[in-house]
Design a protein around this motif. Structure first.
Motif, short mmCIF file in Angstrom:
data_model
loop_
_atom_site.label_atom_id
_atom_site.label_comp_id
_atom_site.label_asym_id
_atom_site.label_seq_id
_atom_site.Cartn_x
_atom_site.Cartn_y
_atom_site.Cartn_z
N UNK A 128 0.86 -1.19 0.00
CA UNK A 128 0.00 0.00 0.00
C UNK A 128 0.90 1.24 0.00
N UNK A 129 0.69 2.10 -0.99
CA UNK A 129 1.52 3.29 -1.16
C UNK A 129 0.66 4.53 -1.06
N UNK A 130 1.02 5.43 -0.15
CA UNK A 130 0.24 6.64 0.07
C UNK A 130 0.49 7.65 -1.04
N UNK A 131 -0.40 8.64 -1.14
CA UNK A 131 -0.13 9.79 -2.01
C UNK A 131 1.06 10.55 -1.45
N UNK A 132 1.76 11.29 -2.28
CA UNK A 132 2.88 12.09 -1.79
C UNK A 132 2.34 13.14 -0.83
N UNK A 133 2.87 13.12 0.40
CA UNK A 133 2.29 13.95 1.46
C UNK A 133 2.49 15.43 1.20
N UNK A 134 3.49 15.79 0.41
CA UNK A 134 3.75 17.20 0.14
C UNK A 134 3.61 17.52 -1.34
N UNK A 135 2.76 16.74 -2.06
CA UNK A 135 2.58 16.98 -3.48
C UNK A 135 1.82 18.28 -3.74
N UNK A 136 0.62 18.38 -3.19
CA UNK A 136 -0.21 19.56 -3.37
C UNK A 136 -1.06 19.78 -2.13
N UNK A 137 -1.36 21.01 -1.84
CA UNK A 137 -2.34 21.31 -0.82
C UNK A 137 -3.72 21.08 -1.42
N UNK A 138 -4.71 20.71 -0.61
CA UNK A 138 -6.02 20.34 -1.14
C UNK A 138 -6.67 21.40 -2.00
N UNK A 139 -6.42 22.69 -1.74
CA UNK A 139 -7.11 23.73 -2.49
C UNK A 139 -6.24 24.34 -3.59
N UNK A 140 -5.09 23.71 -3.90
CA UNK A 140 -4.25 24.19 -4.99
C UNK A 140 -4.83 23.73 -6.33
N UNK A 141 -4.62 24.52 -7.37
CA UNK A 141 -4.96 24.05 -8.72
C UNK A 141 -3.74 24.11 -9.63
N UNK A 154 -9.56 18.48 -5.72
CA UNK A 154 -9.55 17.38 -4.76
C UNK A 154 -8.45 16.40 -5.14
N UNK A 155 -7.50 16.22 -4.25
CA UNK A 155 -6.39 15.30 -4.49
C UNK A 155 -6.72 13.97 -3.82
N UNK A 156 -6.58 12.88 -4.57
CA UNK A 156 -6.95 11.58 -4.03
C UNK A 156 -6.00 11.18 -2.91
N UNK A 157 -6.54 10.89 -1.76
CA UNK A 157 -5.72 10.53 -0.60
C UNK A 157 -5.73 9.02 -0.32
N UNK A 158 -6.40 8.24 -1.16
CA UNK A 158 -6.43 6.79 -0.97
C UNK A 158 -5.07 6.19 -1.30
N UNK A 159 -4.81 5.02 -0.75
CA UNK A 159 -3.57 4.32 -1.06
C UNK A 159 -3.65 3.69 -2.45
#
Length: 263
Positions: free
Chosen positions: A54-67, A85-90
């Motif tokens: 199980x691999x998480x999304x990159x924790x510092x990829x984008x803030x939720x409200x960034x476009x 909306x950035x997918x936070x599922x594994x």
């Protein structure tokens, strides 16, 4: 060097006892001067010959409200395009080695692109080298393989009695403690950080998701979605000649979920 912690858990009592291990990995993704971090958990059922990563999304990829975010340094200029909306599922990579079948749940940055992919296991063609070193308390051996358009260098040990590795780094006679793929200024690196051995009363479940497709179709749609995003962004530039924009001319982006080579 980061230490690897080994935890021996006290068995519990249950009707079905499996010798299962869970292993924690860090994934470090660097591109130029920028670094992204993700967490991975590998579950291995040695009795039933099953593994699940199980691999998480990159924790510092984008803030939720960034476009759209422009990142510029002296040597790098990167435009990161995201969704509201950035997918936070594994992401999930499940292998049933007895049945030679693999199940993956993948997505790009948008949750609605999430799909289940079923396929046969594609074992890397490892070349095991006569090179050794120590990682933490363990003696490891070097191996290389070409996986998803990149050459990976892995270090594995047979001192733990576990065979396996994160993501698609499978098929070695031992456990992968570190693995790296580097090209130009782009690097992926897995590092094992924690080992929990002999977990009982624990079951590794096969992933399921309603949207199913093939890997090739997922890859094709991911590339097309990216090109559509880039077309929309360029079309918003004042004075842009939309009819002259060729989506096929866009430089392919570097996916962060191993779809394919993107440099």
């Amino acid at each position: 060097m980061k230490k690897i912690f080994l935890v021996l858990l006290i068995p519990c009592y249950c009707l079905s006892q499996n010798n299962i291990s869970t292993l924690n990995y860090d994934l470090i993704r660097t591109k130029g001067q920028f670094t992204f971090n993700a967490d991975g958990i590998l579950e291995i059922d040695s009795k039933n010959n099953i593994s699940k990563f199980k691999l998480s999304q990159y924790v510092n990829l984008l803030k939720p409200d960034d476009f759209v975010k422009d990142i510029t340094t002296e040597n790098d200029s990167i435009k990161v395009v995201g969704a509201k909306k950035i997918c936070q599922d594994d992401k999930i990579y499940y292998n049933d080695f007895k049945k030679d079948s693999t199940y993956s749940i993948l997505y790009d940055t948008r949750c609605k692109s999430k799909v289940l992919i079923k396929d046969i296991i594609n074992y890397p063609k490892w070349e095991i080298k006569n090179e050794f070193k120590k990682i933490g308390d363990y003696n490891v051996q070097k191996a290389t393989a070409f996986i998803n358009d990149r050459t990976w260098t892995a270090f594995f040990t047979n001192e733990l009695g576990i065979n396996g590795g994160p993501w698609k780094l499978i098929g070695l006679p031992g456990l992968v403690l570190e693995a790296t793929a580097t090209e130009n200024t782009s690097t992926y690196e897995f590092r094992l950080t924690k080992i929990n051995k002999n977990i009982e009363c624990f079951e590794i479940t096969k992933p399921y998701y309603k949207n199913q497709t093939t890997f090739n179709e997922f890859e094709k749609k991911s590339i097309e979605r990216y090109k559509e995003q880039m077309f929309f962004i360029f079309s918003q530039v004042p004075g842009a000649l939309v009819d002259e924009i060729d989506k096929n001319s866009f430089k392919l982006y570097e996916t962060l979920d191993f779809i394919e080579k993107r440099d």
